[in-house]
Motif scaffolding. Structure first.
Motif, PDB file in Angstrom:
ATOM      1  N   LYS A  63       0.836  -1.219   0.000  1.00 41.72           N
ATOM      2  CA  LYS A  63       0.000   0.000   0.000  1.00 41.72           C
ATOM      3  C   LYS A  63       0.860   1.254   0.000  1.00 41.72           C
ATOM      4  O   LYS A  63       0.630   2.194  -0.777  1.00 41.72           O
ATOM      5  N   ASN A  64       1.877   1.293   0.865  1.00 43.64           N
ATOM      6  CA  ASN A  64       2.742   2.476   0.947  1.00 43.64           C
ATOM      7  C   ASN A  64       3.563   2.676  -0.322  1.00 43.64           C
ATOM      8  O   ASN A  64       3.777   3.808  -0.769  1.00 43.64           O
ATOM      9  N   ARG A  65       4.015   1.570  -0.912  1.00 47.76           N
ATOM     10  CA  ARG A  65       4.810   1.664  -2.154  1.00 47.76           C
ATOM     11  C   ARG A  65       3.965   2.258  -3.283  1.00 47.76           C
ATOM     12  O   ARG A  65       4.424   3.127  -4.027  1.00 47.76           O
ATOM     13  N   VAL A  66       2.748   1.791  -3.396  1.00 50.02           N
ATOM     14  CA  VAL A  66       1.861   2.310  -4.447  1.00 50.02           C
ATOM     15  C   VAL A  66       1.503   3.761  -4.166  1.00 50.02           C
ATOM     16  O   VAL A  66       1.488   4.605  -5.072  1.00 50.02           O
ATOM     17  N   TYR A  67       1.240   4.081  -2.904  1.00 52.54           N
ATOM     18  CA  TYR A  67       0.846   5.450  -2.555  1.00 52.54           C
ATOM     19  C   TYR A  67       1.950   6.451  -2.880  1.00 52.54           C
ATOM     20  O   TYR A  67       1.697   7.538  -3.403  1.00 52.54           O
ATOM     21  N   THR A  68       3.195   6.085  -2.570  1.00 46.23           N
ATOM     22  CA  THR A  68       4.293   7.053  -2.755  1.00 46.23           C
ATOM     23  C   THR A  68       4.821   7.077  -4.182  1.00 46.23           C
ATOM     24  O   THR A  68       5.291   8.111  -4.644  1.00 46.23           O
TER      25      THR A  68
END
Length: 1038
Positions: A63-68
């Motif tokens: 989730k964090n990888r996609v968000y950033t």
């Protein structure tokens, strides 16, 4: 990529050994950029052979990888952004929906859903054209888990576009998905709650939340049609009326509130409220929304609103009689709907017969003291106080909504409702009920206090009411009664109570001061707030407090440190402001205490931010407050420190001591990049440096770090920094002269502000102001680079304020050294000086382009400098027009008296502004006809917001259609006089300067002087004589 190795790495991220954990995180970060890493991670997340905790760690990383990094702006990539390879993007799109359908836990589903939303927002529909059909297939599946996944995906697709102004994607999603969703929800309700599986209320909750999310901004044409409105309306009424057996939900009320069944009911209430409030209330519908929603609104208010009202009334009757339970969120929605029914004539007719019953049986119990309040008072008195005194702390509670409903009745339907409501309060108090009920009646009085004090027939009776029902309660054995007595007194004092009997005032004052020493914290807080109101209003109270003001301030400091309540800082500001002389000897000590409190709050905020880890998204921001309380409290303390600074400006010695105490907290804030507090800190820097008219050695590190911040994290804070930067330049001239690096920093800020693509025109204006300060205070510095920079935007500046600010930079260059400035302009490109002169004289000849006194004085002094030039130094392109300088100066002199008069009027308005503080707006009460639609200040405010939103959307669409070249000058704001602006030109008399310059001009260039004076019109000649006469009068020899 080896799945087992990757799985083991993610397992280390929750290892109890922090060293193992950190090592694993570093290795994952190194692998993150490799193609195929996310594809492998998706397999791990979907594998039943991997531990659930490892899958959970993996999905959080995903989730964090996609968000950033799913979208990387090529013009300004961040260090933490590593682009996701195309193969991994393809794997994400093919895997997310199956993973949602197979998800083993709610926690994993939440992370997958967030990941899906972020990809949808970027790639749907163009880069993911199959998504909608895939979701529709899930919704049509016979497998319950696939239907749940379809519901989650539908919600995330809608959430991805809920704030999108352009109605290009969301309406089609609604049209394609919502008929299926409403059918699924209707089928779900066919199963009684007692026999329902846990997926049924969960899906119902998701479906209703999806509908509510879709109507944040717009109601699509499909949703307005009967084809959609009828089945959804039927579903919503079913959910609201649904009786949920006790054994279908938890017994604990807090857990029951969070259960899926009550979440579903909450969303149903929320949808009905939103449909009426934003789209279905024709009398309150903003004019900008009339074209789109007027027909729907008329249909909704006549067909649906009466049914909603009837159902809500039934729910209230069942709740009041104990036959059913209502969650707090549902009660909030019911009160909000009733409040919206007060102003429209069509719904007021329905509400009017029931308002007294609703007030006595539904509002009043909400405002009484109950076991929940008692538990909070005992276990968390600080939170009790926070909710009691901060109207924004718990705005979505039944208590808050009940208070709002009560106020709406009293102010919008005053003639019909106000006296019955006051009659009810008096009957309760006269019956001498138990303390909880007395609290309720007094709580209602406190809520209505400012309305009571505006009612012509009631405000005169308030003193007797206080004597009879409030002052005796200050000695009550119940502490919460003492607290509410303080609150009632403080409210009516703030609203303009006039005591006719000094003994009554003394009794009230004595009672309040006694409560300052009360054993209970909430009582002490309310007493402090009330005392501050009394000090402001009554000279006798102010005089009585004066001998013990030190003790009062210490009490306030202690309370503030205990509670971190911003409102106590406002209270302390009031006391400091009203007792400046008394507090002068202890100002340094007081400042030190305040700085200690600020430092604690700042460090706690820093710790919370570090613990947060920086993984954020919009939904999380909207749903939590994190360290907001600490930040707001720190803001309040900073404002109080600012008040102390203002109170000691008569004593430079004490002010210098105070500055040394304050400087460390400013550096702490700036060094730790607490951006929310920058505004407060730069206000302190501005105030200290301006009042001392000097820059002490301890302040220069602030200048240095300000430059570093501007070049990095705080580039958007130039507006806040500018007054301080101007003071550094103005009052630190000698230091600047000896520090080339300081001069270069200021010049770089100007250049960056004007030329950076990432900053707006307002920042460029601020940069120009800094350049003007440099030119006026540091004669001889930066002429060439400043002229170079200013000329780059001479033709491209869009706003009136930037065109003027940039022109004045060039005028200042001419003022400093006319010959050098004009030579530099011509060396850049021949004819540049004429271009600058053309722009300058266009402004002079315009009636509004040089509006402020400073603009005109700067022009005059610069024109004088030109007249004193040696003729040989005048560039050829402007030589022919040189005699027109005299006429230009006379035009400015003609307008100067008007500008000076306008400035004086503005100063008078500013000085007299406080005189209107006690004037009360009788428009708060509606004493007129009862049956008509009510349009009040709230309605006007919503109208203004809606119209401004429509204007900005139209402007955005227009600019998108014609490109960025469109001029926005037609929407440019007026340039206002800056009363606080101080310039070295303030001491220059333009009349004397012009007389001297004209004499020099005649001596240096007689032929041009002759041409300049003989070409004047009769009116200009008269004006010239008047200017000379004034100059003679002001001459030192006169």
């Amino acid at each position: 990529m080896d799945l087992q190795t990757l799985s083991n790495l993610f397992a280390t991220t929750y290892n109890p050994d922090p060293n193992v954990q950190k090592s694993g995180e570093l290795q994952i970060r190194k692998l993150g950029a490799q193609e195929g890493m996310l594809t492998a991670l998706l397999q791990i997340i979907g594998s039943d052979n991997v531990e659930l905790a490892t899958r959970q760690a993996g999905v959080v990383y995903l989730k964090n990888r996609v968000y950033t990094s799913y979208f990387v702006d090529p013009t300004s990539p961040r260090p933490d952004q590593v682009p996701i390879p195309q193969s991994d993007r393809t794997a994400l799109k093919s895997s997310l929906l199956p993973l949602l359908a197979a998800s083993p836990s709610r926690s994993i589903s939440v992370q997958l859903a967030s990941t899906l939303k972020n990809i949808v927002a970027r790639d749907f529909p163009d880069q993911w054209p199959t998504l909608l059909d895939d979701v529709k297939r899930l919704l049509a599946s016979s497998e319950i888990r696939e239907v749940v996944a379809g519901c989650i995906a539908s919600l995330e697709m809608v959430r991805a576009f809920r704030f999108r102004q352009a109605a290009d994607i969301l309406p089609e999603l609604v049209k394609q998905l919502f008929p299926t969703l409403v059918n699924i929800a209707t089928q779900l309700l066919a199963t009684p709650p007692a026999n329902a599986s846990q997926e049924i209320p969960f899906m119902l909750h998701l479906i209703l939340k999806t509908y509510k999310t879709s109507i944040v901004l717009h109601l699509s044409a499909h949703q307005q049609s009967s084809e959609s409105l009828v089945p959804w309306g039927r579903l919503l009424f079913q959910v609201v009326n649904l009786q949920i057996p006790k054994d279908a939900v938890p017994e604990n009320e807090d857990e029951r509130e969070r259960s899926e069944w009550w979440k579903a009911k909450k969303w149903a209430y929320g949808i009905l409220g939103r449909l009426f409030n934003r789209f279905g209330n024709p009398s309150q519908l903003p004019s900008s929304l009339q074209q789109e929603y007027a027909v729907f609104a008329q249909h909704f208010v006549t067909t649906f609103a009466p049914e909603i009202f009837k159902i809500y009334l039934q729910q209230v009757e069942l709740f009041v009689s104990g036959q059913t339970w209502l969650s707090k969120k549902c009660q909030y929605q019911i009160f909000t709907f009733f409040t919206e029914c007060v102003k429209p004539k069509s719904t007021w007719v329905m509400l009017k017969p029931h308002f007294e019953t609703l007030v006595s049986s539904y509002v009043f119990p909400q405002l009484c003291f109950n076991s929940t309040k008692q538990e909070q008072w005992t276990n968390d008195p600080i939170e009790y106080v926070r909710i009691a005194v901060d109207e924004f702390e718990a705005f979505d509670t039944p208590v808050s909504a009940a208070t709002t409903f009560l106020l709406s009745l009293a102010s919008n339907r005053t003639k019909m409702t106000f006296m019955p409501i006051l009659g009810f309060i008096n009957r309760v108090l006269n019956s001498k009920p138990a303390a909880p009920q007395r609290f309720g009646a007094l709580n209602m009085t406190a809520a209505l206090g400012h309305v009571i004090m505006r009612h012509p027939d009631v405000k005169g009776s308030m003193e007797q009411f206080l004597v009879q029902h409030v002052i005796p309660e200050f000695t009550s054995s119940e502490p919460y009664i003492r607290a509410i007595a303080c609150e009632v007194l403080g409210t009516v004092e703030k609203s303009g109570l006039k005591w006719t009997n000094d003994d009554h005032l003394r009794a009230a004052f004595t009672a309040v001061t006694a409560c300052l020493d009360d054993a209970e914290l909430p009582v002490r807080v309310q007493a402090a707030l009330t005392l501050a109101e009394m000090v402001v209003v009554h000279e006798s109270v102010k005089a009585a407090v004066a001998p013990q003001v030190g003790k009062v301030i210490q009490t306030l400091l202690k309370l503030s440190e205990e509670t971190d309540l911003d409102i106590l800082n406002s209270c302390m500001e009031t006391m400091v402001d009203h007792y400046q002389a008394e507090l002068l000897p202890v100002a340094a000590e007081l400042t030190a205490r305040l700085c200690e409190t600020y430092t604690r709050l700042a460090r706690e905020s820093i710790a919370l931010e570090e613990a947060d880890g920086g993984n954020i998204d919009l939904d999380r921001i909207m749903e939590q407050d994190g360290g907001e309380d600490k930040i707001f409290a720190a803001m309040g303390v900073a404002k109080t420190i600012g008040t102390v600074v203002s109170s000691v400006d008569s004593s430079p010695e004490i002010l210098a001591q105070v500055q040394d105490i304050i400087t460390p907290i400013i550096l702490l804030t700036l060094e730790n990049k607490l951006l929310d507090l920058f505004d407060n800190m730069y206000e302190l820097v501005d105030s200290l440096t301006f009042k001392l008219r000097a820059i002490s050695p301890s302040m220069w590190p602030i200048y240095e770090i300000t430059y570093k911040l501007f070049k990095a994290d705080a580039v958007d804070f130039l507006d806040e920094m500018l007054p301080s930067l101007d003071n550094f330049v103005s009052f630190g001239v000698e230091v600047f002269k000896g520090r080339q690096d300081y001069r270069q920093m200021a010049l770089d800020i100007y250049t960056t502000a004007v030329t950076s693509e990432h900053l707006g025109e307002n920042d460029a204006v601020n940069g120009c102001k800094l350049a003007e300060s440099l030119l006026l205070n540091l004669r001889g510095f930066g002429l060439q680079p400043i002229i170079n920079t200013a000329l780059t935007i001479l033709e491209s500046a869009n706003t009136r304020s930037l065109r003027l600010a940039n022109l004045e930079v060039l005028i200042n260059c001419i003022l400093y050294n006319p010959a050098a400035a004009l030579h530099i302009m011509e060396s850049i490109q021949p004819g540049t000086s004429k271009l600058v002169f053309d722009k300058w004289f266009e402004a002079i000849e315009s009636s509004s382009r040089l509006p402020r006194v400073h603009d005109k004085k700067l022009c005059l002094v610069a024109l004088c400098a030109l007249l004193e030039m040696e003729p040989a130094a005048i560039p050829e392109p402007v030589r022919e027009g040189w005699p027109h300088i005299v006429a230009g100066a006379l035009q400015v002199f003609k307008d100067l008296p008007k500008a000076i008069e306008a400035r004086k009027e503005l100063e008078n308005v500013f000085q007299n502004d406080d005189d209107s503080d006690g004037d009360f707006d009788d428009g708060l009460l509606n004493l007129g006809e009862e049956e008509e639609d009510v349009w009040d200040s709230d309605s006007a405010y919503i109208e203004m917001l809606a119209n401004e939103g429509a204007r900005l959307r139209e402007k955005s669409q227009r600019q998108a259609a014609v490109g960025d070249e469109e001029s926005i000058s037609s929407e440019d704001s007026e340039i206002e006089e800056e009363l606080g602006y101080i310039s070295p030109l303030d001491i220059v008399d333009p009349y004397l300067a012009f007389k001297q310059a004209l004499t020099t001009f005649q001596m240096n260039d007689g032929s041009s002087y002759q041409k300049a004076t003989t070409s004047l019109t009769p009116e200009q000649q008269m004006l010239l004589m008047e200017v000379m006469r004034i100059a003679e009068e002001r001459s030192p020899q006169a």
